[in-house]
Design an enzyme around this catalytic site. Structure first.
Site, PDB file in Angstrom:
ATOM      1  N   HIS A  50      33.846   5.436  74.624  1.00 60.19           N
ATOM      2  CA  HIS A  50      34.996   6.582  74.418  1.00 60.19           C
ATOM      3  C   HIS A  50      36.016   6.642  75.228  1.00 60.19           C
ATOM      4  CE1 HIS A  50      30.559   7.575  73.058  1.00 60.19           C
ATOM      5  NE2 HIS A  50      31.555   8.262  72.526  1.00 60.19           N
ATOM      6  N   ASP A  74      28.644   1.069  76.198  1.00 62.93           N
ATOM      7  CA  ASP A  74      27.928   1.932  75.318  1.00 62.93           C
ATOM      8  C   ASP A  74      28.244   1.068  73.626  1.00 62.93           C
ATOM      9  OD1 ASP A  74      30.740   2.792  76.197  1.00 62.93           O
ATOM     10  OD2 ASP A  74      29.746   4.792  76.112  1.00 62.93           O
ATOM     11  N   ASP A  91      34.549   1.682  78.654  1.00 62.97           N
ATOM     12  CA  ASP A  91      33.732   2.765  77.705  1.00 62.97           C
ATOM     13  C   ASP A  91      34.967   2.470  76.330  1.00 62.97           C
ATOM     14  OD1 ASP A  91      31.452   4.518  78.687  1.00 62.97           O
ATOM     15  OD2 ASP A  91      32.389   5.491  77.037  1.00 62.97           O
ATOM     16  N   HIS A 141      34.932  11.728  80.952  1.00 59.37           N
ATOM     17  CA  HIS A 141      35.584  12.732  80.163  1.00 59.37           C
ATOM     18  C   HIS A 141      35.764  14.044  80.881  1.00 59.37           C
ATOM     19  CE1 HIS A 141      34.623  10.408  76.399  1.00 59.37           C
ATOM     20  NE2 HIS A 141      33.492  10.514  76.930  1.00 59.37           N
TER      21      HIS A 141
END
Length: 588
Positions: free
Chosen positions: A348, A437, A346, A310
């Site tokens: 996200h 995740d 991931d 991120h």
């Protein structure tokens, strides 16, 4: 702006909630107190009753004919005396009441003990032994034995079979010398110092226990230390960081080393050790990429934190400080790689990695993530985000439209999108931004990928770049899920076949729709996707028509009962099923 605040550092699994309640004495004590007050006049009245009876008996004995008068006189005098004495007691009692008129029940704080689950961080009451969310035991040994620890019992191995398997792995690891190892692991305990020091109502999901659980799993299985060898750690240099991040961003991260506690965003914390931990993580990833590409090791796993995908050019967010995958990609190119493939699974979207390589044709970025129309964090990563500045098609986003996505949808997307584009790209080096995740049981991702699914995707990517593959840890916040998934991935790097082979099934309806949408967009930049899109689109149309006809037939059957089929209304029944009357009614 980077805000620094000072707090007291105190960590504990047990927490308490204080609730003001009335302090009530026990029933026995309360009754005894009231009895002491009530017994005083009662005892005195018993004494006076005895006196009255004595006087009455005496008078009856001496003057029986005059009984009425004598008794009357004696009663008046005795009663008057008794009333005076009783008034004295009532006065004394009333004085006590006046003194206690402002009395209130004593208040004290009753502490309701709670504990946070080591596995998923969810809160539970103290009298609960197993977590209400994930079922993990209150005193699970997951930090000592990893996912081999039993979730049901205190500090116990899950099963005899698994413990024996771990023992066999440990024995075999002792026979393998470091020189014969082909898989390197990057790890440094100083990264565990990066933690949220502010005590809040709920533990932060990105916590040091994530690395501890994975390391415990690898140690129990005899994989690391043992079959994998460590590489020495170092801090990334400022010159290397400046190839990815702006000087302002680097300085803002470095500034946190002078603050006890600070936050870049409400969910992205830092303490005085975080800047060094981020530099060590980035240094390990850069060195692993160089080692792998140069051939000194075949592949590697970066067991690092804080995560990085991120982190953009100018900002830290989403628990990420420095972009480890981007730094590793540039390190591989510095070592001689011309094309680098980054696959980010991931849950996200890796908005930072996409931003850093936007417009760069030498790096192909592919991300599979929850998107849900931009309503899932961070909101970026739509299918139409394909790259800019002449590098359209070098950014491939596969945005899931819902949660609960599992192995079949991920593997289907790999087969239809990831592998064909990667083959056409022809990378010299492959990086996996391995956030776990999306794994089953993760409290943030809420998806359903299993360790077998992660192993299968790793196996698919291992065929590119002559096996020069670097796996970098990103997210993942269920310790049992993240440790079992990471172990399954490392076993693939070691060349093992997992005990539970992946069972291939078809995709879900929403998964198929997502893949079709991505193919429709990306086929404009990768012509190799054209035939696959046409075939899937035809299958989807046939499926949609069949489903529509099935629903229509079901609705018509509700209009025409099955008993009409053999009775006098059989003609009407067949006409209704064929849609004649429905069609006429629509024309009207």
């Amino acid at each position: 702006m980077l805000a620094g605040t000072l707090h007291v550092n105190s960590e504990c699994n047990m927490v308490s909630e204080a609730i003001p309640v009335s302090r009530l004495t026990s029933e026995k004590a309360g009754n005894s107190n009231h009895n002491q007050i009530d017994e005083l006049p009662c005892q005195d009245m018993e004494t006076r009753n005895g006196t009255l009876e004595f006087d009455e008996a005496t008078i009856n004995h001496h003057s029986e004919p005059c009984r009425g008068e004598s008794i009357s006189g004696i009663h008046h005098g005795a009663i008057e005396a008794n009333l005076n004495d009783m008034n004295e007691y009532e006065t004394a009692f009333n004085e006590d009441d006046e003194e206690d008129s402002d009395w209130e029940p004593l208040k004290r704080h009753v502490e309701i003990l709670k504990w946070f689950c080591t596995n998923c961080t969810m809160v539970n009451l103290d009298d609960v032994v197993h977590c209400d969310v994930c079922g993990e035991h209150k005193r699970s040994g997951i930090l000592r034995n990893g996912f081999f620890a039993s979730p049901f019992f205190e500090d116990a191995i899950a099963s005899r079979t698994e413990s024996e398997s771990a023992g066999r792995d440990a024995d075999s690891s002792s026979r393998n010398s470091v020189s014969s190892c082909s898989t390197a692991v990057g790890f440094d305990e100083r990264m565990l110092l990066h933690s949220e020091v502010v005590v809040k109502s709920h533990p932060h999901p990105e916590r040091p226990d994530r690395l501890r659980a994975i390391a415990a799993s690898l140690a129990t299985a005899g994989i690391f230390p043992g079959r994998c060898y460590p590489i020495p750690s170092r801090e990334i240099t400022q010159q290397e960081l400046q190839m990815v991040h702006s000087s302002e961003h680097i300085e803002s991260v470095q500034l946190t080393s002078h603050l006890y506690s600070s936050y870049f965003t409400p969910d992205t914390y830092a303490n005085e050790h975080s800047a060094r931990a981020a530099r060590i993580a980035a240094g390990l990833c850069a060195d692993l990429a160089s080692e792998i590409f140069s051939g000194r090791c075949k592949n590697g796993f970066a067991l690092v934190r804080p995560p990085g995908h991120h982190a953009g050019v100018r900002h830290a967010m989403g628990f990420c400080l420095h972009n480890n995958a981007a730094i590793a990609a540039l390190a591989a190119q510095a070592a001689g790689a011309k094309k680098v493939l980054i696959v980010d699974w991931d849950v996200h979207h890796g908005n930072g990695t996409q931003e850093i390589f936007d417009g760069n044709k030498t790096v192909l970025y592919v991300s599979l993530h929850r998107h849900e129309g931009g309503n899932f964090y961070p909101g970026t990563g739509a299918a139409w985000e394909v790259g800019t500045a002449g590098a359209e098609g070098y950014c491939v986003n596969i945005p899931w439209s819902r949660g609960g996505v599992g192995d079949n949808d991920y593997v289907f997307a790999f087969e239809q999108v990831v592998l064909p584009i990667a083959s056409a790209f022809g990378p010299d080096f492959t990086i996996i931004s391995a956030g776990f995740d999306a794994a089953r049981g993760d409290p943030l991702g809420c998806c359903d990928v299993t360790p077998a699914g992660y192993a299968q995707m790793t196996r698919m990517l291992n065929g590119f770049s002559d096996g020069k593959l670097l796996v970098i840890l990103e997210g993942g916040y269920n310790l049992r899920s993240i440790s079992s998934s990471a172990t399954a991935v490392i076993k693939v790097l070691l060349g093992e076949h997992t005990e539970t082979e992946f069972v291939k099934r078809g995709p879900s309806r929403s998964g198929l729709q997502t893949v079709l949408k991505v193919l429709q967009i990306q086929k404009n930049f990768w012509p190799t996707l054209g035939p696959s899109f046409e075939e899937l689109d035809l299958q989807w149309r046939i499926f949609s028509i069949r489903k529509k006809n099935k629903q229509l037939k079901k609705r018509r059957r509700t209009l025409a009962p099955i008993c009409w089929k053999w009775g006098r209304k059989s003609v009407f029944y067949h006409l209704l099923l064929k849609g004649h009357f429905v069609a006429k009614s629509k024309r009207r």
